[in-house]
Scaffold this motif. Structure first.
Motif, PDB file in Angstrom:
ATOM      1  N   MET A  28       0.985  -1.176  -0.063  1.00 42.83           N
ATOM      2  CA  MET A  28      -0.047   0.074  -0.128  1.00 42.83           C
ATOM      3  C   MET A  28       0.785   1.279   0.029  1.00 42.83           C
ATOM      4  SD  MET A  28      -3.400  -0.549  -0.128  1.00 42.83           S
ATOM      5  CE  MET A  28      -4.379   0.631   0.844  1.00 42.83           C
ATOM      6  N   GLU A  29       1.867   1.282   0.563  1.00 44.12           N
ATOM      7  CA  GLU A  29       2.952   2.407   0.633  1.00 44.12           C
ATOM      8  C   GLU A  29       3.454   2.563  -0.720  1.00 44.12           C
ATOM      9  OE1 GLU A  29       5.353  -1.198   1.653  1.00 44.12           O
ATOM     10  OE2 GLU A  29       3.352  -0.229   2.191  1.00 44.12           O
ATOM     11  N   ASP A  30       3.679   1.663  -1.474  1.00 43.17           N
ATOM     12  CA  ASP A  30       3.948   1.733  -2.988  1.00 43.17           C
ATOM     13  C   ASP A  30       3.053   2.434  -3.830  1.00 43.17           C
ATOM     14  OD1 ASP A  30       6.571   0.312  -2.435  1.00 43.17           O
ATOM     15  OD2 ASP A  30       5.517  -1.473  -2.664  1.00 43.17           O
ATOM     16  N   ILE A  31       1.728   2.057  -3.600  1.00 43.48           N
ATOM     17  CA  ILE A  31       0.424   2.718  -4.443  1.00 43.48           C
ATOM     18  C   ILE A  31       0.635   4.185  -3.881  1.00 43.48           C
ATOM     19  CG2 ILE A  31      -2.007   2.555  -4.668  1.00 43.48           C
ATOM     20  CD1 ILE A  31      -1.504  -0.461  -4.029  1.00 43.48           C
ATOM     21  N   ALA A  32       0.520   4.329  -2.542  1.00 49.34           N
ATOM     22  CA  ALA A  32       0.662   5.565  -1.960  1.00 49.34           C
ATOM     23  C   ALA A  32       1.756   6.622  -2.551  1.00 49.34           C
ATOM     24  CB  ALA A  32       0.567   5.841  -0.537  1.00 49.34           C
ATOM     25  N   THR A  33       2.926   6.144  -2.854  1.00 49.04           N
ATOM     26  CA  THR A  33       3.998   6.806  -3.314  1.00 49.04           C
ATOM     27  C   THR A  33       3.574   7.208  -4.851  1.00 49.04           C
ATOM     28  OG1 THR A  33       5.550   5.784  -1.634  1.00 49.04           O
ATOM     29  CG2 THR A  33       6.401   6.977  -3.722  1.00 49.04           C
ATOM     30  N   ALA A  34       3.176   6.239  -5.480  1.00 47.60           N
ATOM     31  CA  ALA A  34       2.987   6.356  -6.950  1.00 47.60           C
ATOM     32  C   ALA A  34       1.786   7.738  -7.045  1.00 47.60           C
ATOM     33  CB  ALA A  34       2.418   5.010  -7.313  1.00 47.60           C
ATOM     34  N   VAL A  35       0.800   7.879  -6.188  1.00 47.72           N
ATOM     35  CA  VAL A  35       0.092   8.684  -6.288  1.00 47.72           C
ATOM     36  C   VAL A  35       0.282   9.929  -5.611  1.00 47.72           C
ATOM     37  CG1 VAL A  35      -1.863   7.286  -6.992  1.00 47.72           C
ATOM     38  CG2 VAL A  35      -1.671   7.861  -4.746  1.00 47.72           C
ATOM     39  N   GLY A  36       1.495  10.075  -5.045  1.00 46.45           N
ATOM     40  CA  GLY A  36       1.778  11.438  -4.247  1.00 46.45           C
ATOM     41  C   GLY A  36       0.975  11.470  -2.950  1.00 46.45           C
ATOM     42  N   MET A  37       0.526  10.485  -2.238  1.00 47.12           N
ATOM     43  CA  MET A  37       0.025  10.742  -0.847  1.00 47.12           C
ATOM     44  C   MET A  37       0.465   9.967   0.145  1.00 47.12           C
ATOM     45  SD  MET A  37      -3.617   8.622  -1.121  1.00 47.12           S
ATOM     46  CE  MET A  37      -4.496   9.776  -2.343  1.00 47.12           C
ATOM     47  N   GLY A  38       0.217  10.313   1.435  1.00 45.39           N
ATOM     48  CA  GLY A  38       0.591   9.306   2.486  1.00 45.39           C
ATOM     49  C   GLY A  38      -0.029   8.005   2.593  1.00 45.39           C
ATOM     50  N   THR A  39       0.495   7.091   3.121  1.00 44.20           N
ATOM     51  CA  THR A  39      -0.153   5.769   3.208  1.00 44.20           C
ATOM     52  C   THR A  39      -1.465   5.803   3.749  1.00 44.20           C
ATOM     53  OG1 THR A  39       1.821   4.700   2.951  1.00 44.20           O
ATOM     54  CG2 THR A  39       0.007   3.355   3.649  1.00 44.20           C
ATOM     55  N   SER A  40      -1.561   6.722   5.055  1.00 45.02           N
ATOM     56  CA  SER A  40      -2.778   6.855   5.886  1.00 45.02           C
ATOM     57  C   SER A  40      -3.861   7.495   5.079  1.00 45.02           C
ATOM     58  CB  SER A  40      -2.506   7.751   7.001  1.00 45.02           C
ATOM     59  OG  SER A  40      -1.838   8.932   6.897  1.00 45.02           O
ATOM     60  N   SER A  41      -3.542   8.362   4.145  1.00 47.24           N
ATOM     61  CA  SER A  41      -4.506   8.956   3.531  1.00 47.24           C
ATOM     62  C   SER A  41      -4.981   8.064   2.137  1.00 47.24           C
ATOM     63  CB  SER A  41      -3.889  10.216   2.525  1.00 47.24           C
ATOM     64  OG  SER A  41      -3.565  11.109   3.483  1.00 47.24           O
ATOM     65  N   LEU A  42      -4.353   7.080   1.951  1.00 50.82           N
ATOM     66  CA  LEU A  42      -4.916   6.158   0.945  1.00 50.82           C
ATOM     67  C   LEU A  42      -5.723   5.301   1.487  1.00 50.82           C
ATOM     68  CD1 LEU A  42      -4.331   4.616  -1.647  1.00 50.82           C
ATOM     69  CD2 LEU A  42      -2.701   3.339  -0.568  1.00 50.82           C
ATOM     70  N   TYR A  43      -5.781   5.016   2.842  1.00 44.44           N
ATOM     71  CA  TYR A  43      -6.912   4.433   3.576  1.00 44.44           C
ATOM     72  C   TYR A  43      -8.374   4.692   3.512  1.00 44.44           C
ATOM     73  CZ  TYR A  43      -3.608   0.491   4.693  1.00 44.44           C
ATOM     74  OH  TYR A  43      -2.645  -0.376   4.620  1.00 44.44           O
ATOM     75  N   ASN A  44      -8.268   5.916   3.230  1.00 46.83           N
ATOM     76  CA  ASN A  44      -9.449   6.969   3.320  1.00 46.83           C
ATOM     77  C   ASN A  44     -10.024   6.569   1.936  1.00 46.83           C
ATOM     78  OD1 ASN A  44      -9.000   8.280   5.687  1.00 46.83           O
ATOM     79  ND2 ASN A  44      -7.913   9.933   4.554  1.00 46.83           N
ATOM     80  N   HIS A  45      -9.599   5.998   0.888  1.00 48.30           N
ATOM     81  CA  HIS A  45     -10.114   5.603  -0.368  1.00 48.30           C
ATOM     82  C   HIS A  45     -10.256   4.214  -0.555  1.00 48.30           C
ATOM     83  CE1 HIS A  45      -9.614  10.131  -1.744  1.00 48.30           C
ATOM     84  NE2 HIS A  45      -8.433   9.841  -1.159  1.00 48.30           N
ATOM     85  N   PHE A  46      -9.339   3.328   0.106  1.00 54.70           N
ATOM     86  CA  PHE A  46      -9.668   2.021  -0.009  1.00 54.70           C
ATOM     87  C   PHE A  46      -9.122   1.427   1.075  1.00 54.70           C
ATOM     88  CE2 PHE A  46      -8.863   3.017  -4.565  1.00 54.70           C
ATOM     89  CZ  PHE A  46      -9.806   2.254  -5.208  1.00 54.70           C
ATOM     90  N   ARG A  47      -9.897   0.364   1.666  1.00 53.86           N
ATOM     91  CA  ARG A  47      -9.647  -0.085   3.136  1.00 53.86           C
ATOM     92  C   ARG A  47      -8.577  -1.065   3.052  1.00 53.86           C
ATOM     93  NH1 ARG A  47     -15.697  -2.375   3.693  1.00 53.86           N
ATOM     94  NH2 ARG A  47     -15.268  -2.668   1.412  1.00 53.86           N
ATOM     95  N   SER A  48      -8.147  -1.570   1.800  1.00 51.69           N
ATOM     96  CA  SER A  48      -6.984  -2.555   1.842  1.00 51.69           C
ATOM     97  C   SER A  48      -6.536  -2.937   0.505  1.00 51.69           C
ATOM     98  CB  SER A  48      -7.553  -4.088   2.447  1.00 51.69           C
ATOM     99  OG  SER A  48      -8.561  -4.378   1.353  1.00 51.69           O
TER     100      SER A  48
END
Length: 200
Positions: A28-48
């Motif tokens: 998930m951290e790789d995905i977050a980095t690819a879209v320029g957001m923090g990993t914690s912010s990514l979980y606001n859009h996808f739970r897993s």
């Protein structure tokens, strides 16, 4: 709307990573980095990460089914249906190279019930093609040695495209589509020239 756009961006980035590294090689951290957001912010859009993968694969299959349905609108004869089906099949795989590669290589990483949902959509797609083959054989328009194998052979022609397709390659997308559409007709014993003459 903005939230959906962000989900779409995340999904697109994740698909690229899954294609390059595989599902289990992507975090998930790789995905977050690819879209320029923090990993914690990514979980606001996808739970897993599972939700990211299932969303991408289900949407890809649903898009393919819709594309096929649109392509067949107004088609009556099985020859026309098969011709249109292969055109749509190749067009979809050449325009969604990464997504279709991921759906064919990473579906086993899906947990239930989403794996079964994707498999059901794939069966629905296969059934549409099988119905066209059956109709063509029963009407005397197609000649094939084995209906089921012919159906799988036609589908495999498009499924393999994401493994080698290059937009800058020798053939244009349209030339490739025309080539595959002609081969599909020959596979069921139909002369492509006759179809082109009818279309004029």
């Amino acid at each position: 709307m903005a939230n959906q756009r962000r989900r779409d961006q995340i999904s697109a980035a994740a698909i690229e990573l899954f294609a390059q590294r595989g599902y289990f090689g992507t975090g998930m951290e790789d995905i977050a980095t690819a879209v320029g957001m923090g990993t914690s912010s990514l979980y606001n859009h996808f739970r897993s990460k599972q939700e990211v993968l299932s969303d991408a694969l289900l949407r890809t299959m649903e898009d393919q089914l819709r594309t096929h349905a649109r392509a067949l609108a107004g088609a009556v004869e099985p020859v026309d249906k098969l011709h249109r089906s292969m055109i749509a099949h190749v067009q979809f795989h050449t325009e969604n190279v990464v997504a279709t590669r991921v759906i064919n290589t990473q579906v086993t990483a899906l947990a239930e019930p989403h794996r079964s949902m994707v498999h059901q959509l794939r069966r629905d797609y296969v059934s549409r093609w099988q119905a066209i083959i059956d109709e063509g054989v029963e009407s005397g328009q197609f000649t094939v040695a084995d209906r089921r194998i012919t159906c799988f052979a036609l589908l495999d022609m498009g499924i393999g495209i994401p493994l080698w397709y290059d937009r800058e390659g020798r053939l244009t997308q349209q030339e490739l589509i025309d080539c595959y559409a002609d081969m599909a007709l020959r596979l069921v014993g139909v002369d492509p020239a006759a179809v082109r003459d009818t279309a004029r």
